[in-house]
Write a protein that holds these residues in place. Structure first.
Motif, mmCIF file in Angstrom:
data_model
loop_
_atom_site.group_PDB
_atom_site.id
_atom_site.type_symbol
_atom_site.label_atom_id
_atom_site.label_comp_id
_atom_site.label_asym_id
_atom_site.label_seq_id
_atom_site.Cartn_x
_atom_site.Cartn_y
_atom_site.Cartn_z
ATOM 1 N N ASP A 37 0.602 0.176 23.797
ATOM 2 C CA ASP A 37 2.016 0.490 24.047
ATOM 3 C C ASP A 37 2.420 1.835 23.454
ATOM 4 N N LEU A 38 1.610 2.343 22.494
ATOM 5 C CA LEU A 38 1.911 3.618 21.874
ATOM 6 C C LEU A 38 1.412 4.765 22.749
ATOM 7 N N ASP A 39 1.806 5.971 22.405
ATOM 8 C CA ASP A 39 1.336 7.157 23.120
ATOM 9 C C ASP A 39 -0.021 7.555 22.536
ATOM 10 N N PRO A 99 -13.483 9.815 27.945
ATOM 11 C CA PRO A 99 -12.654 10.640 28.842
ATOM 12 C C PRO A 99 -11.768 11.577 28.033
ATOM 13 N N PRO A 100 -11.389 12.701 28.597
ATOM 14 C CA PRO A 100 -10.496 13.613 27.871
ATOM 15 C C PRO A 100 -9.163 12.945 27.585
ATOM 16 N N ALA A 101 -8.484 13.419 26.556
ATOM 17 C CA ALA A 101 -7.173 12.871 26.200
ATOM 18 C C ALA A 101 -6.212 13.014 27.363
ATOM 19 N N ALA A 102 -5.326 12.023 27.491
ATOM 20 C CA ALA A 102 -4.368 12.036 28.597
ATOM 21 C C ALA A 102 -3.436 13.229 28.521
ATOM 22 N N SER A 103 -3.224 13.726 27.305
ATOM 23 C CA SER A 103 -2.392 14.910 27.136
ATOM 24 C C SER A 103 -2.843 15.618 25.870
ATOM 25 N N PRO A 104 -2.651 16.924 25.768
ATOM 26 C CA PRO A 104 -3.088 17.663 24.581
ATOM 27 C C PRO A 104 -2.476 17.089 23.302
ATOM 28 N N GLY A 105 -3.340 16.907 22.285
ATOM 29 C CA GLY A 105 -2.868 16.403 21.007
ATOM 30 C C GLY A 105 -2.627 14.915 20.946
ATOM 31 N N ARG A 106 -2.873 14.213 22.024
ATOM 32 C CA ARG A 106 -2.650 12.754 22.042
ATOM 33 C C ARG A 106 -3.723 12.068 21.189
ATOM 34 N N PRO A 107 -3.357 11.226 20.210
ATOM 35 C CA PRO A 107 -4.352 10.595 19.334
ATOM 36 C C PRO A 107 -5.235 9.604 20.094
#
Length: 393
Positions: free
Chosen positions: A241-243, A204-212
């Protein structure tokens, strides 16, 4: 030319040799892969021809006792116990393997470094033995102990002795990661083969741009030894728990052992690891050589929690090169995994070090380019005493 590849019945050791075995086959040589009967199915699944030799030895039981001593005492004596296991495995395989090498008229034996039946059978058959590493050269430091360990087998076979390192070592490790090898090094580009699988569905695409995106994988060994040693579920729940976006790479049999996972975690079953990692930014794993080198082939930093002796040493090399961080097992609080991952993702030096090792890998000759070097080794052995050689760059 007829090339006999051999390993005892441990799938990851087989998988490391598959790219070279297929390169030899594609170059027109006959290839046969010999191992204990329980590995026959895994060999056939690679598309190569299997030859069962020897009999079963309970390697899983020995490794389980090393990690979890039955008396409940502390770990210790892993090195001598592993060496005892390796000589028992050689004893179980060598007679059949030597008969096969002679009867099939093998021109060379390629063996993984813990399969001492390989050089023993080659010596009986009078053909060169070429060692094929699956990771760092863990047995190089044990060289002084090997003659005594193998002496009873040599005596039984009528041999004065045997070189357990062969006349050359095919080495898929980048030089910056490798330990000193016990015979001349034939560097070879690491080509990931993680066993049979199917192409993964798109992540799936990242939850937000640049999210690892982080891949958690625990290989296949630890779940075989003891489900409680399979820490992928704990790691997934801790790092979620991390972003970050999390993908857990598991076999179908490991899915239940993974346990409940947070929403948003992507579970990839039966997907070859090398197809997942190019879309990831870091790996959390157990320190097995196959997973470790596949992560480096993608240039990814790693957080490792090793338990078995070889995993501990492989993981230590990753830490020493700066390409990852290591947590000693057992990990009492999985939050420690989260904290080390946060450090690895935040500090560019980890990814830079992993990228340097990836560059070294890509600069090494392909398996196809190593085949002519093996041909030269065999040709030299046919014209006189076998002499160690180094690859021509």
């Amino acid at each position: 030319m007829r090339i006999l590849f051999t390993t005892w019945a441990w799938p990851s050791h087989l998988y490391a040799m598959v790219p070279l075995a297929w390169a030899c086959r594609s170059a027109g040589h006959e290839v046969l892969v010999a191992s204990q009967p329980e590995l026959t199915g895994a060999i056939q699944a690679t598309g190569l021809t299997a030859a069962p030799v020897g009999h079963h030895v309970d390697a899983v039981g020995v490794f389980r006792d090393i990690v979890r001593p039955p008396d409940g005492g502390g770990r210790g004596g892993g090195g001598p116990r592993v060496l005892g296991l390796l000589t028992a495995l050689a004893d179980s395989m060598t007679d059949d393997l030597a008969r096969l090498a002679k009867g099939w008229r093998a021109d060379a034996v390629v063996f993984e470094p813990t399969c001492f039946a390989g050089p023993l059978a080659a010596a009986v058959a009078g053909v060169p033995a070429i060692r094929h590493l699956y990771g760092t050269d863990l047995l190089g430091a044990a060289g002084r102990f090997l003659p005594d360990a193998l002496a009873p087998l040599c005596e039984r076979l009528g041999l004065d002795g045997v070189d357990p390192f062969g006349i050359a070592t095919v080495d898929p490790c980048p030089a910056g990661l490798q330990l000193p090898t016990g015979s001349p090094r034939l560097p070879m580009r690491y080509v990931p083969y993680n066993g049979p699988g199917r192409h993964p569905r798109p992540l799936p695409p990242a939850a937000s741009p640049g999210r690892p995106r982080v891949c958690v994988t625990w290989g296949t060994t630890m779940s075989r030894l003891d489900p409680e040693l399979f820490l992928a579920g704990d790691a997934v729940r801790a790092v979620a728990d991390l972003d970050v976006d999390v993908v857990a790479a598991v076999t179908p049999g490991q899915r239940a052992t993974l346990g409940a996972v947070p929403s948003g975690v992507h579970i990839a079953q039966s997907a070859p690891l090398h197809l997942l990692l190019p879309r990831c930014d870091a790996v959390v794993a157990h320190g097995g050589a196959g997973s470790l080198l596949t992560a480096l082939a993608a240039g990814l930093p790693q957080v490792l929690v090793p338990r078995l002796p070889d995993h501990v040493r492989h993981a230590a090399r990753i830490a020493e090169t700066g390409a990852g961080a290591v947590l000693p097992a057992p990990v009492e609080d999985p939050a420690a995994i989260r904290d080390r991952l946060a450090e690895v993702l935040a500090e560019p030096a980890y990814r830079d070090a992993a990228g340097r090792l990836r560059g070294e890998m890509l600069a090494q000759p392909s398996p196809a380019a190593v085949v002519p070097e093996i041909e030269r080794v065999v040709a030299r052995s046919a014209s006189g005493p076998v002499q160690p050689v180094s690859i021509r760059r």
